[in-house]
Scaffold this motif. Structure first.
Motif, PDB file in Angstrom:
ATOM      1  N   LEU A  90      10.906 -12.424   4.454  1.00  0.00           N
ATOM      2  CA  LEU A  90       9.730 -11.739   3.464  1.00  0.00           C
ATOM      3  C   LEU A  90       9.853 -12.324   1.996  1.00  0.00           C
ATOM      4  N   HIS A  91      10.967 -12.069   1.297  1.00  0.00           N
ATOM      5  CA  HIS A  91      11.252 -12.484  -0.065  1.00  0.00           C
ATOM      6  C   HIS A  91      10.816 -13.851  -0.156  1.00  0.00           C
ATOM      7  N   ASP A  92      11.194 -14.682   0.567  1.00  0.00           N
ATOM      8  CA  ASP A  92      10.947 -16.434   0.414  1.00  0.00           C
ATOM      9  C   ASP A  92       9.546 -16.533   0.726  1.00  0.00           C
ATOM     10  N   ALA A  93       8.542 -15.863   1.079  1.00  0.00           N
ATOM     11  CA  ALA A  93       7.226 -16.005   1.448  1.00  0.00           C
ATOM     12  C   ALA A  93       6.500 -16.100  -0.096  1.00  0.00           C
ATOM     13  N   PRO A  94       5.181 -16.642   0.249  1.00  0.00           N
ATOM     14  CA  PRO A  94       4.621 -16.784  -1.110  1.00  0.00           C
ATOM     15  C   PRO A  94       3.897 -15.306  -1.531  1.00  0.00           C
ATOM     16  N   LEU A  95       3.820 -14.877  -2.834  1.00  0.00           N
ATOM     17  CA  LEU A  95       3.639 -13.781  -3.565  1.00  0.00           C
ATOM     18  C   LEU A  95       2.348 -13.040  -2.941  1.00  0.00           C
ATOM     19  N   PRO A  96       2.384 -11.843  -2.559  1.00  0.00           N
ATOM     20  CA  PRO A  96       1.021 -11.313  -2.415  1.00  0.00           C
ATOM     21  C   PRO A  96       0.251 -10.905  -3.611  1.00  0.00           C
ATOM     22  N   PRO A  97      -1.182 -10.616  -3.484  1.00  0.00           N
ATOM     23  CA  PRO A  97      -1.873 -10.550  -4.970  1.00  0.00           C
ATOM     24  C   PRO A  97      -1.748  -9.242  -5.643  1.00  0.00           C
ATOM     25  N   TRP A  98      -0.761  -8.384  -5.254  1.00  0.00           N
ATOM     26  CA  TRP A  98      -0.873  -7.131  -5.903  1.00  0.00           C
ATOM     27  C   TRP A  98       0.568  -7.295  -6.813  1.00  0.00           C
ATOM     28  N   PRO A  99       0.389  -6.988  -8.339  1.00  0.00           N
ATOM     29  CA  PRO A  99       1.287  -7.241  -9.076  1.00  0.00           C
ATOM     30  C   PRO A  99       2.521  -6.264  -9.073  1.00  0.00           C
ATOM     31  N   GLY A 100       2.379  -5.115  -8.592  1.00  0.00           N
ATOM     32  CA  GLY A 100       3.441  -4.241  -8.459  1.00  0.00           C
ATOM     33  C   GLY A 100       3.548  -3.313  -9.883  1.00  0.00           C
ATOM     34  N   ARG A 101       4.490  -2.471  -9.987  1.00  0.00           N
ATOM     35  CA  ARG A 101       4.636  -1.772 -11.373  1.00  0.00           C
ATOM     36  C   ARG A 101       5.276  -2.403 -12.420  1.00  0.00           C
ATOM     37  N   SER A 102       5.022  -2.252 -13.611  1.00  0.00           N
ATOM     38  CA  SER A 102       5.664  -2.892 -14.631  1.00  0.00           C
ATOM     39  C   SER A 102       6.735  -2.215 -14.932  1.00  0.00           C
ATOM     40  N   LEU A 103       7.766  -2.973 -15.863  1.00  0.00           N
ATOM     41  CA  LEU A 103       9.320  -2.228 -16.269  1.00  0.00           C
ATOM     42  C   LEU A 103       8.773  -0.980 -16.955  1.00  0.00           C
ATOM     43  N   ASP A 104       7.903  -1.270 -17.914  1.00  0.00           N
ATOM     44  CA  ASP A 104       7.686  -0.046 -18.846  1.00  0.00           C
ATOM     45  C   ASP A 104       7.012   1.049 -18.233  1.00  0.00           C
ATOM     46  N   ALA A 105       6.171   0.730 -17.162  1.00  0.00           N
ATOM     47  CA  ALA A 105       5.585   2.069 -16.195  1.00  0.00           C
ATOM     48  C   ALA A 105       6.786   2.655 -15.324  1.00  0.00           C
ATOM     49  N   ILE A 106       7.768   1.832 -14.905  1.00  0.00           N
ATOM     50  CA  ILE A 106       8.948   2.331 -14.078  1.00  0.00           C
ATOM     51  C   ILE A 106       9.819   3.258 -14.951  1.00  0.00           C
ATOM     52  N   ALA A 107      10.116   2.769 -16.120  1.00  0.00           N
ATOM     53  CA  ALA A 107      10.847   3.406 -17.183  1.00  0.00           C
ATOM     54  C   ALA A 107      10.470   4.716 -17.680  1.00  0.00           C
ATOM     55  N   SER A 108       8.927   4.704 -17.930  1.00  0.00           N
ATOM     56  CA  SER A 108       8.263   5.854 -18.354  1.00  0.00           C
ATOM     57  C   SER A 108       8.181   6.851 -17.413  1.00  0.00           C
ATOM     58  N   ARG A 109       7.888   6.636 -16.162  1.00  0.00           N
ATOM     59  CA  ARG A 109       7.846   7.534 -15.027  1.00  0.00           C
ATOM     60  C   ARG A 109       9.318   8.261 -14.892  1.00  0.00           C
ATOM     61  N   LEU A 110      10.207   7.425 -14.873  1.00  0.00           N
ATOM     62  CA  LEU A 110      11.605   7.682 -14.750  1.00  0.00           C
ATOM     63  C   LEU A 110      12.064   8.851 -15.891  1.00  0.00           C
ATOM     64  N   ASP A 111      11.468   8.554 -17.024  1.00  0.00           N
ATOM     65  CA  ASP A 111      11.981   9.590 -17.932  1.00  0.00           C
ATOM     66  C   ASP A 111      11.217  11.083 -17.850  1.00  0.00           C
ATOM     67  N   GLY A 112      10.027  10.831 -17.395  1.00  0.00           N
ATOM     68  CA  GLY A 112       9.186  11.814 -17.095  1.00  0.00           C
ATOM     69  C   GLY A 112       9.859  12.760 -15.920  1.00  0.00           C
ATOM     70  N   GLU A 113      10.299  12.334 -14.935  1.00  0.00           N
ATOM     71  CA  GLU A 113      10.942  12.825 -13.751  1.00  0.00           C
ATOM     72  C   GLU A 113      11.985  13.548 -14.090  1.00  0.00           C
ATOM     73  N   CYS A 114      13.154  12.784 -14.954  1.00  0.00           N
ATOM     74  CA  CYS A 114      14.141  13.252 -15.456  1.00  0.00           C
ATOM     75  C   CYS A 114      14.188  14.583 -16.107  1.00  0.00           C
ATOM     76  N   LYS A 115      12.996  14.474 -17.014  1.00  0.00           N
ATOM     77  CA  LYS A 115      12.793  15.437 -17.927  1.00  0.00           C
ATOM     78  C   LYS A 115      12.360  16.970 -17.216  1.00  0.00           C
ATOM     79  N   TRP A 116      11.512  16.593 -16.175  1.00  0.00           N
ATOM     80  CA  TRP A 116      10.830  17.618 -15.137  1.00  0.00           C
ATOM     81  C   TRP A 116      12.020  18.393 -14.452  1.00  0.00           C
ATOM     82  N   LEU A 117      13.074  17.550 -13.799  1.00  0.00           N
ATOM     83  CA  LEU A 117      14.172  17.929 -13.031  1.00  0.00           C
ATOM     84  C   LEU A 117      14.885  19.013 -13.939  1.00  0.00           C
TER      85      LEU A 117
END
Length: 256
Positions: free
Chosen positions: A102-129
């Motif tokens: 799968l990983h060797d296949a051509p890329l799909p059209p969906w870009p996925g989450r950015s690093l900034d978005a992941i980090a922001s959500r992680l910080d928010g979830e940690c604060k909530w927990l």
């Protein structure tokens, strides 16, 4: 749509609820899986991703929004989070090889989450927990530190995006298919490997052997922590128990 579902149900003895929560539900009716999703964008991605993926996937029987009907795969799931896997080391290695394809296949059209978005959500979830006293602050803080290793640039590949072991089906040592593609996108290869081995660290070596490439184990462990931290609130709010033996809270405790 309802007449089609009732016609299928009439020919079987029972309907099995595979999973159900506020957003979607999956029913098994004989040899057919019926996926009912409130967000048809996810279903759009799933259908297109299965058509693109160079690995075995379920056959799409029909689609009448909000229902997607898929043929059942032969065999059984590679395992379940929180329970020992009875699959052989060769089956786990085959799963790793399938992920590499799968990983060797051509890329799909969906870009996925950015690093900034992941980090922001992680910080928010940690604060909530911590704020809501869901998990001890020390446990959250330690795993947030571990998770930092995953927040680095990566070369995007075709990722499944939710490659839980329950989504990989095997018959003996052979992979018969991979299900639940609604989160497929361009992403980090090590994220897929981490989700596949979440809670089953004992099989990581088999998966990597089948994958056939050097991987950064610290990054995989970081994704274990990151995914578990992000999952706890969603699981609680949707009626699941992340503190069940071998599940997300135990994964977090294993990093202490």
């Amino acid at each position: 749509m309802s007449m089609v579902i009732f016609a299928i149900i009439a020919d079987v003895e029972k309907v099995e609820v595979v999973v159900a929560h506020h957003e979607c539900a999956t029913l098994r009716v004989g040899e057919v899986f019926l996926k009912i999703d409130s967000d048809q964008t996810r279903t759009d991605v799933e259908v297109e991703a299965m058509a693109m993926a160079p690995v075995p996937t379920p056959e799409v029987l029909w689609r009448r929004p909000p229902v997607l009907a898929l043929a059942a795969l032969p065999g059984a799931a590679l395992g379940r989070l929180g329970k020992p896997s009875t699959a052989s080391p060769a089956a786990w290695a085959a799963a790793g090889a399938t992920v590499r394809t799968l990983h060797d296949a051509p890329l799909p059209p969906w870009p996925g989450r950015s690093l900034d978005a992941i980090a922001s959500r992680l910080d928010g979830e940690c604060k909530w927990l911590i704020t809501n006293d869901v998990l001890p602050a020390g446990l959250v803080t330690r795993n947030r530190q571990v998770a930092e290793a995953a927040l680095r640039p990566w070369t995007p590949v075709f990722t499944h995006g939710d490659l839980q072991i329950a989504h990989v089906f095997v018959d003996g040592d052979e992979i018969t298919g991979v299900i639940d593609w609604s989160e497929a996108s361009q992403g980090d290869a090590l994220f897929d490997l981490a989700i596949l081995t979440l809670g089953h660290e004992e099989h990581l070596g088999d998966v990597i052997a089948g994958y056939g490439a050097d991987v950064d184990l610290d990054v995989i462990r970081a994704w274990w922590s990151l995914r578990s931290l992000l999952a706890v609130r969603w699981l609680v709010e949707h009626g699941f128990d992340p503190s069940a033996p071998g599940c997300e809270v135990d994964v977090l405790k294993s990093r202490l």
